[in-house]
Write a protein that holds these residues in place. Structure first.
Motif, PDB file in Angstrom:
ATOM      1  N   SER A 127      -3.124   6.724 -10.268  1.00 46.23           N
ATOM      2  CA  SER A 127      -4.231   5.783 -10.454  1.00 46.23           C
ATOM      3  C   SER A 127      -3.665   4.380 -10.362  1.00 46.23           C
ATOM      4  CB  SER A 127      -4.930   5.995 -11.811  1.00 46.23           C
ATOM      5  OG  SER A 127      -4.027   5.757 -12.879  1.00 46.23           O
ATOM      6  N   ILE A 128      -4.522   3.445  -9.971  1.00 52.07           N
ATOM      7  CA  ILE A 128      -4.056   2.093  -9.673  1.00 52.07           C
ATOM      8  C   ILE A 128      -4.952   1.079 -10.378  1.00 52.07           C
ATOM      9  CG2 ILE A 128      -3.656   0.413  -7.823  1.00 52.07           C
ATOM     10  CD1 ILE A 128      -3.564   2.937  -5.935  1.00 52.07           C
ATOM     11  N   ARG A 138      -9.320   5.910  -6.587  1.00 43.85           N
ATOM     12  CA  ARG A 138      -8.428   5.997  -7.751  1.00 43.85           C
ATOM     13  C   ARG A 138      -7.943   4.626  -8.225  1.00 43.85           C
ATOM     14  NH1 ARG A 138      -2.601   7.681  -5.289  1.00 43.85           N
ATOM     15  NH2 ARG A 138      -3.254   8.146  -3.164  1.00 43.85           N
ATOM     16  N   SER A 139      -8.677   3.583  -7.821  1.00 43.30           N
ATOM     17  CA  SER A 139      -8.311   2.223  -8.188  1.00 43.30           C
ATOM     18  C   SER A 139      -9.373   1.597  -9.086  1.00 43.30           C
ATOM     19  CB  SER A 139      -8.148   1.352  -6.936  1.00 43.30           C
ATOM     20  OG  SER A 139      -7.134   1.835  -6.096  1.00 43.30           O
ATOM     21  N   LEU A 173      -8.468  -1.321   0.193  1.00 40.53           N
ATOM     22  CA  LEU A 173      -8.136  -0.082  -0.525  1.00 40.53           C
ATOM     23  C   LEU A 173      -8.953   1.096  -0.010  1.00 40.53           C
ATOM     24  CD1 LEU A 173      -7.923  -1.531  -4.149  1.00 40.53           C
ATOM     25  CD2 LEU A 173      -5.996  -0.701  -2.785  1.00 40.53           C
ATOM     26  N   GLU A 176      -7.508   2.365   3.157  1.00 44.32           N
ATOM     27  CA  GLU A 176      -6.216   3.016   2.957  1.00 44.32           C
ATOM     28  C   GLU A 176      -6.318   4.261   2.071  1.00 44.32           C
ATOM     29  OE1 GLU A 176      -3.615   2.193   4.611  1.00 44.32           O
ATOM     30  OE2 GLU A 176      -4.465   0.380   5.515  1.00 44.32           O
ATOM     31  N   LEU A 199       1.779   1.847  -3.525  1.00 40.84           N
ATOM     32  CA  LEU A 199       0.609   2.163  -4.348  1.00 40.84           C
ATOM     33  C   LEU A 199       0.188   3.619  -4.163  1.00 40.84           C
ATOM     34  CD1 LEU A 199      -1.657  -1.025  -3.969  1.00 40.84           C
ATOM     35  CD2 LEU A 199      -0.076  -0.454  -5.823  1.00 40.84           C
ATOM     36  N   HIS A 200       0.422   4.172  -2.996  1.00 42.72           N
ATOM     37  CA  HIS A 200       0.078   5.577  -2.735  1.00 42.72           C
ATOM     38  C   HIS A 200       0.836   6.533  -3.658  1.00 42.72           C
ATOM     39  CE1 HIS A 200      -2.775   6.164   0.512  1.00 42.72           C
ATOM     40  NE2 HIS A 200      -2.262   5.116   1.146  1.00 42.72           N
ATOM     41  N   LEU A 204      -7.409   4.544  -1.021  1.00 41.64           N
ATOM     42  CA  LEU A 204      -6.976   4.319  -2.405  1.00 41.64           C
ATOM     43  C   LEU A 204      -8.093   3.873  -3.342  1.00 41.64           C
ATOM     44  CD1 LEU A 204      -3.607   2.428  -1.763  1.00 41.64           C
ATOM     45  CD2 LEU A 204      -3.869   4.762  -2.634  1.00 41.64           C
ATOM     46  N   VAL A 217       0.806  -1.218   0.000  1.00 39.58           N
ATOM     47  CA  VAL A 217       0.000   0.000   0.000  1.00 39.58           C
ATOM     48  C   VAL A 217       0.846   1.279   0.000  1.00 39.58           C
ATOM     49  CG1 VAL A 217      -1.534   1.393   1.463  1.00 39.58           C
ATOM     50  CG2 VAL A 217      -2.144  -0.960   0.876  1.00 39.58           C
TER      51      VAL A 217
END
Length: 283
Positions: A111-112, A140-141, A132, A135, A106-107, A137, A103
């Motif tokens: 975008s993920i 944007r995933s 996600l 966290e 990924l931050h 996220l 994570v």
């Protein structure tokens, strides 16, 4: 063990079964374009015997006849070719390691994209979405969830699970480092737990075969757990090649606790990030 003699050679029942198994797999490939020829033979033998008992067939040839002539029968057979056993936050240490080691990286992405290959009935997809979300996220995933079993995909997309399974899900969630209560993410109704539709907005479900299909997107993480244990070495290597091709530089690969990259031709293409939890990083 029963046997018969043909041309002076002893032909065992197991030998005949394996011949029929090869013919069945070839027939399915030609009829339905699904390729199971590189699945583990031992696993196929066991599951095809279960299918014969389920459908009242005395031989694989009888089963093949029904499969080739009845498309609805083949749809039911996918339940035997694919193993639909999972649970939310299965192997909690894996999800805790994602929180702690994956994570933070990924931050750093605007975008993920995450690919859950062999998503079965979706427990892992919903688990990842909850992680996600906690966290910061999720918005944007995008999570791509794929499987060859359309019935399993439909169940995954519905996100409805029997209430009797929720206690185990909740225990796993807490052990995985959950920050809230799992009940915050579902509504109980009609003996089922319906998971939050807000999470569903970040999912894309698709029919995809690791045996025959190619890479469809560049992703930051692949999670394919407890799938490749049912493949032979050639298909395992093919799958790992697809994952390597799909992953961005330094992207992440999560495997099941009984799966490994060791002895694969792609072993040098990944570094171990969290060995005990089977999390790797593209070299």
């Amino acid at each position: 063990m029963q046997h018969e003699w043909k041309g002076g050679c002893q032909v065992l029942d197991d030998d005949i079964f394996d011949i029929e198994l090869k013919l069945l797999l070839e027939g399915i490939l030609l009829r339905y374009q699904h390729d199971f020829r590189d699945y583990s033979v031992a696993s196929l033998r066991r599951r095809m015997r279960q299918a014969m008992e389920r459908f009242g067939c005395a031989s694989l040839s009888q089963l093949q006849d029904r499969i080739l002539h009845e498309p609805a029968m083949f749809a039911q057979m996918l339940q035997f070719f694919t193993v639909q056993v999972s649970e939310m936050f299965r192997d909690p240490a894996y999800f805790r390691a994602l929180r702690e080691k994956v994570v933070p990286i990924l931050h750093t992405y605007p975008s993920i994209k995450i690919w859950v290959a062999g998503c079965s009935s979706g427990e892992e997809v919903w688990s990842l979405a909850i992680l996600l979300d906690e966290e910061g996220l999720l918005e944007r995933s995008m999570i791509y969830a794929t499987d060859i079993n359309v019935e399993a995909l439909a169940a995954a997309e519905a996100g409805i699970y029997p209430v009797e399974r929720i206690a185990q899900f909740s225990e796993n969630y807490q052990l995985a480092g959950g920050k809230r209560s799992l009940s915050d993410y579902y509504t109980a109704a009609y003996k089922g737990a319906i998971f939050d539709r807000r999470l569903r907005r970040q999912f894309v479900f698709a029919d995809h075969s690791l045996a025959t299909d190619s890479v469809f997107s560049e992703v930051h993480m692949v999670s394919c757990r407890n799938v490749m244990i049912y493949f032979n070495k050639d298909l395992q290597d093919r799958s790992l090649g697809l994952f390597h091709e799909a992953l961005v530089n330094r992207g992440f690969l999560g495997l099941g606790m009984k799966e490994s990259l060791h002895f694969s031709r792609h072993a040098d293409s990944f570094n171990e990030l969290s060995p005990a939890e089977r999390i790797f990083q593209r070299a």
